[in-house]
Design a protein around this motif. Structure first.
Motif, PDB file in Angstrom:
ATOM      1  N   VAL A 185      -0.637 -25.935   3.545  1.00 22.94           N
ATOM      2  CA  VAL A 185       0.184 -26.922   4.222  1.00 22.94           C
ATOM      3  C   VAL A 185       0.767 -27.882   3.190  1.00 22.94           C
ATOM      4  N   ASP A 186       1.972 -28.348   3.445  1.00 23.33           N
ATOM      5  CA  ASP A 186       2.710 -29.305   2.627  1.00 23.33           C
ATOM      6  C   ASP A 186       3.481 -28.650   1.495  1.00 23.33           C
ATOM      7  N   ARG A 187       2.981 -27.539   0.954  1.00 24.76           N
ATOM      8  CA  ARG A 187       3.670 -26.911  -0.176  1.00 24.76           C
ATOM      9  C   ARG A 187       3.249 -25.455  -0.296  1.00 24.76           C
ATOM     10  N   TYR A 188       3.940 -24.749  -1.188  1.00 28.12           N
ATOM     11  CA  TYR A 188       3.549 -23.393  -1.541  1.00 28.12           C
ATOM     12  C   TYR A 188       3.175 -23.388  -3.014  1.00 28.12           C
ATOM     13  N   LEU A 189       2.404 -22.383  -3.436  1.00 28.80           N
ATOM     14  CA  LEU A 189       2.031 -22.221  -4.836  1.00 28.80           C
ATOM     15  C   LEU A 189       2.728 -20.982  -5.371  1.00 28.80           C
ATOM     16  N   ARG A 190       3.502 -21.149  -6.427  1.00 27.71           N
ATOM     17  CA  ARG A 190       4.265 -20.027  -6.975  1.00 27.71           C
ATOM     18  C   ARG A 190       3.327 -18.915  -7.458  1.00 27.71           C
ATOM     19  N   GLY A 191       3.685 -17.695  -7.111  1.00 29.01           N
ATOM     20  CA  GLY A 191       2.925 -16.542  -7.573  1.00 29.01           C
ATOM     21  C   GLY A 191       1.730 -16.191  -6.710  1.00 29.01           C
ATOM     22  N   SER A 195       0.573 -17.646   3.677  1.00 31.31           N
ATOM     23  CA  SER A 195       1.338 -18.359   4.689  1.00 31.31           C
ATOM     24  C   SER A 195       1.409 -19.825   4.273  1.00 31.31           C
ATOM     25  N   CYS A 196       2.598 -20.412   4.371  1.00 35.01           N
ATOM     26  CA  CYS A 196       2.798 -21.802   3.953  1.00 35.01           C
ATOM     27  C   CYS A 196       3.630 -22.518   5.014  1.00 35.01           C
ATOM     28  N   ILE A 197       3.207 -23.720   5.358  1.00 32.19           N
ATOM     29  CA  ILE A 197       3.942 -24.545   6.324  1.00 32.19           C
ATOM     30  C   ILE A 197       4.291 -25.847   5.626  1.00 32.19           C
ATOM     31  N   TYR A 198       5.593 -26.153   5.522  1.00 34.33           N
ATOM     32  CA  TYR A 198       5.959 -27.350   4.775  1.00 34.33           C
ATOM     33  C   TYR A 198       7.315 -27.866   5.232  1.00 34.33           C
ATOM     34  N   THR A 199       7.583 -29.117   4.891  1.00 36.14           N
ATOM     35  CA  THR A 199       8.848 -29.768   5.223  1.00 36.14           C
ATOM     36  C   THR A 199       9.994 -29.151   4.436  1.00 36.14           C
ATOM     37  N   GLN A 331       4.674 -30.970  14.293  1.00 34.99           N
ATOM     38  CA  GLN A 331       5.167 -29.591  14.274  1.00 34.99           C
ATOM     39  C   GLN A 331       4.526 -28.795  13.144  1.00 34.99           C
ATOM     40  N   ILE A 332       4.318 -29.442  12.003  1.00 35.83           N
ATOM     41  CA  ILE A 332       3.650 -28.770  10.885  1.00 35.83           C
ATOM     42  C   ILE A 332       2.239 -28.346  11.299  1.00 35.83           C
ATOM     43  N   ALA A 333       1.494 -29.257  11.930  1.00 40.45           N
ATOM     44  CA  ALA A 333       0.136 -28.933  12.376  1.00 40.45           C
ATOM     45  C   ALA A 333       0.158 -27.825  13.423  1.00 40.45           C
ATOM     46  N   HIS A 334       1.102 -27.902  14.347  1.00 38.26           N
ATOM     47  CA  HIS A 334       1.224 -26.872  15.392  1.00 38.26           C
ATOM     48  C   HIS A 334       1.432 -25.496  14.773  1.00 38.26           C
ATOM     49  N   ASN A 335       2.353 -25.417  13.815  1.00 37.53           N
ATOM     50  CA  ASN A 335       2.628 -24.132  13.158  1.00 37.53           C
ATOM     51  C   ASN A 335       1.429 -23.656  12.339  1.00 37.53           C
ATOM     52  N   CYS A 336       0.726 -24.598  11.683  1.00 39.85           N
ATOM     53  CA  CYS A 336      -0.462 -24.240  10.895  1.00 39.85           C
ATOM     54  C   CYS A 336      -1.515 -23.564  11.767  1.00 39.85           C
ATOM     55  N   VAL A 337      -1.812 -24.200  12.885  1.00 39.56           N
ATOM     56  CA  VAL A 337      -2.874 -23.682  13.762  1.00 39.56           C
ATOM     57  C   VAL A 337      -2.470 -22.341  14.357  1.00 39.56           C
ATOM     58  N   LEU A 338      -1.233 -22.231  14.829  1.00 44.37           N
ATOM     59  CA  LEU A 338      -0.773 -20.954  15.403  1.00 44.37           C
ATOM     60  C   LEU A 338      -0.812 -19.842  14.365  1.00 44.37           C
ATOM     61  N   GLU A 339      -0.338 -20.122  13.166  1.00 50.04           N
ATOM     62  CA  GLU A 339      -0.282 -19.110  12.111  1.00 50.04           C
ATOM     63  C   GLU A 339      -1.690 -18.683  11.692  1.00 50.04           C
ATOM     64  N   LEU A 340      -2.597 -19.657  11.567  1.00 54.57           N
ATOM     65  CA  LEU A 340      -3.943 -19.317  11.123  1.00 54.57           C
ATOM     66  C   LEU A 340      -4.699 -18.518  12.186  1.00 54.57           C
ATOM     67  N   ILE A 341      -4.625 -18.940  13.433  1.00 53.06           N
ATOM     68  CA  ILE A 341      -5.332 -18.208  14.488  1.00 53.06           C
ATOM     69  C   ILE A 341      -4.782 -16.790  14.616  1.00 53.06           C
ATOM     70  N   HIS A 351       3.711 -15.737   6.209  1.00 50.04           N
ATOM     71  CA  HIS A 351       5.021 -16.314   6.499  1.00 50.04           C
ATOM     72  C   HIS A 351       5.202 -17.646   5.774  1.00 50.04           C
ATOM     73  N   HIS A 352       6.439 -17.959   5.412  1.00 51.41           N
ATOM     74  CA  HIS A 352       6.807 -19.309   4.989  1.00 51.41           C
ATOM     75  C   HIS A 352       7.557 -19.950   6.148  1.00 51.41           C
ATOM     76  N   ILE A 353       7.021 -21.035   6.693  1.00 54.16           N
ATOM     77  CA  ILE A 353       7.636 -21.724   7.821  1.00 54.16           C
ATOM     78  C   ILE A 353       8.074 -23.102   7.348  1.00 54.16           C
ATOM     79  N   VAL A 354       9.368 -23.333   7.377  1.00 52.89           N
ATOM     80  CA  VAL A 354       9.946 -24.580   6.884  1.00 52.89           C
ATOM     81  C   VAL A 354      10.307 -25.458   8.075  1.00 52.89           C
ATOM     82  N   VAL A 355       9.780 -26.675   8.098  1.00 55.62           N
ATOM     83  CA  VAL A 355       9.950 -27.579   9.236  1.00 55.62           C
ATOM     84  C   VAL A 355      10.980 -28.657   8.886  1.00 55.62           C
ATOM     85  N   PRO A 356      12.026 -28.811   9.707  1.00 59.98           N
ATOM     86  CA  PRO A 356      13.038 -29.842   9.431  1.00 59.98           C
ATOM     87  C   PRO A 356      12.444 -31.251   9.482  1.00 59.98           C
ATOM     88  N   ALA A 357      13.032 -32.153   8.714  1.00 57.49           N
ATOM     89  CA  ALA A 357      12.652 -33.569   8.739  1.00 57.49           C
ATOM     90  C   ALA A 357      13.849 -34.380   9.234  1.00 57.49           C
TER      91      ALA A 357
END
Length: 364
Positions: A185-191, A195-199, A331-341, A351-357
């Protein structure tokens, strides 16, 4: 056999932990033959003395029995349940593994951290899962230890908010290689595939930069810790492209990067003031996070500079004179929980899920 080396432990202890995990998980059942000294030496690339020490300690504690000429075998269920450490760990794993998700966060100091925890708890409330939390205090070592501890406890999956300056973590890579369910959550790590959920840091940073230019700014500075994580990189790229779009040249002097070695808030604020004094042409500030915005706002007040600068900042709704970017933590938390479950129940999709700000303009 999957080998997860616990680098801080002696080699024979690593073997013991792996064999105990197999017994606790039921991969090795009472009466099952345990790998021999020779087999363990080959699998772990260790000496026969090391593998012998591991089996000897397991036998002394009652986890296995050794029969001369036949080998080593998992002790009876009755004998195992008479070992206090085994019984406690087994009960803990049953509870944790059944319905637990681990949340690893760098701190509980910021509004974003607190909002994320609250939102994740709310999202999990109607599900069958409970939440366990570990705070890493911005330490990558503590983050690695938390991942190991949660895995050993048998959690179903992990939500990981990486430390601020993190670029790579071997324990996260191990999660990846073993297909363990986890979400960043919050960022992705290159390489690292995950699954990553971030703004949508790039687009909103570009929009905020264009907003400052529309407000009449002609020389905007990017104010940030000198971090090279993906959050900062995406925000710098959005800032720079906003300037490029208006035909402006981006110079090194447009970036005010506070060294990571500076930890004292007063010193950070002093460096920002020195930067502003040495760059009198600057008339706008883009603050990459709430901390930088707080320092900038304090300087504007004590030095009576509000009429001289326009400011846009992430996560700083405290002052009506600052245009701020509001991240959709819910929305970030919602996507995190759905993706993890979904990963827990159906396998990882990565998946990479990008959430608008949202940009909230200042009220001057």
């Amino acid at each position: 056999m999957e080998i997860l080396m616990k680098n801080s432990l002696p080699l024979y202890k690593q073997i013991i932990m792996d064999l105990l995990e197999q017994i606790l998980d039921g991969e090795l059942r009472p009466g099952d033959r345990v790998p021999s000294e020779h087999e363990l030496s080959s699998s772990y690339r260790v000496s026969s003395i090391t593998s012998k020490n591991a089996l000897t300690e397991l036998a002394e504690k009652g986890y296995i029995i050794r029969i001369k000429g036949k080998g080593s075998f998992v002790n009876s269920a009755e004998a195992l349940l008479n070992i206090p450490d085994f019984t406690h760990t087994l009960q803990q794993r049953i509870v944790m593994k059944a319905k637990t998700i681990g949340l690893i966060v760098p701190s509980m100091k910021t509004t974003i951290d607190q909002q994320l925890l609250n939102a994740v708890e709310m999202e999990l409330a109607p599900t069958e899962y409970i939440l366990a939390i570990s705070i890493t205090r911005e330490s990558q070592q503590l983050e690695s230890a938390s991942i190991q501890k949660f895995r050993e406890s048998g959690v179903s999956g992990l939500i990981i908010f990486p430390t601020e300056h993190e670029m790579y973590n071997e324990e996260i890579l191990k999660l990846n290689l073993s297909d363990f369910p986890f979400v960043l959550v919050d960022r992705y790590l290159r390489g690292i595939r995950s699954s990553c959920i971030y703004t949508d840091n790039y687009d909103i940073s570009k929009l905020a930069t264009l907003h400052l230019l529309e407000q009449g700014c002609r020389h905007v500075a990017f104010l940030s810790p000198d971090s090279h994580n993906t959050v900062t990189s995406d925000r710098i790229n959005g800032f720079q492209d906003g300037l490029y779009e208006q035909g402006m040249t981006v110079l090194p002097e447009n970036l005010c990067m506070i060294p990571l070695s500076v930890t004292d808030p007063a010193e950070k604020e002093s460096l920002i003031l020195q930067y502003l004094k040495s760059h009198p042409g600057i008339d706008g500030l883009f603050c990459v996070n709430r901390e930088m915005a707080k320092y900038a706002a304090h300087l504007m007040t004590i030095h009576q500079l509000w009429n001289r600068y326009r400011i846009a900042a992430f996560d700083y709704p405290d002052d009506h004179r600052i245009s701020y970017i509001s991240q959709d933590i819910g929305q970030i938390a919602h996507n995190c929980v759905l993706e993890l479950i979904d990963s827990i129940q159906n396998g990882r999709k990565d998946h990479h899920i990008v959430v608008p700000a949202r940009l909230v303009p200042a009220h001057t």
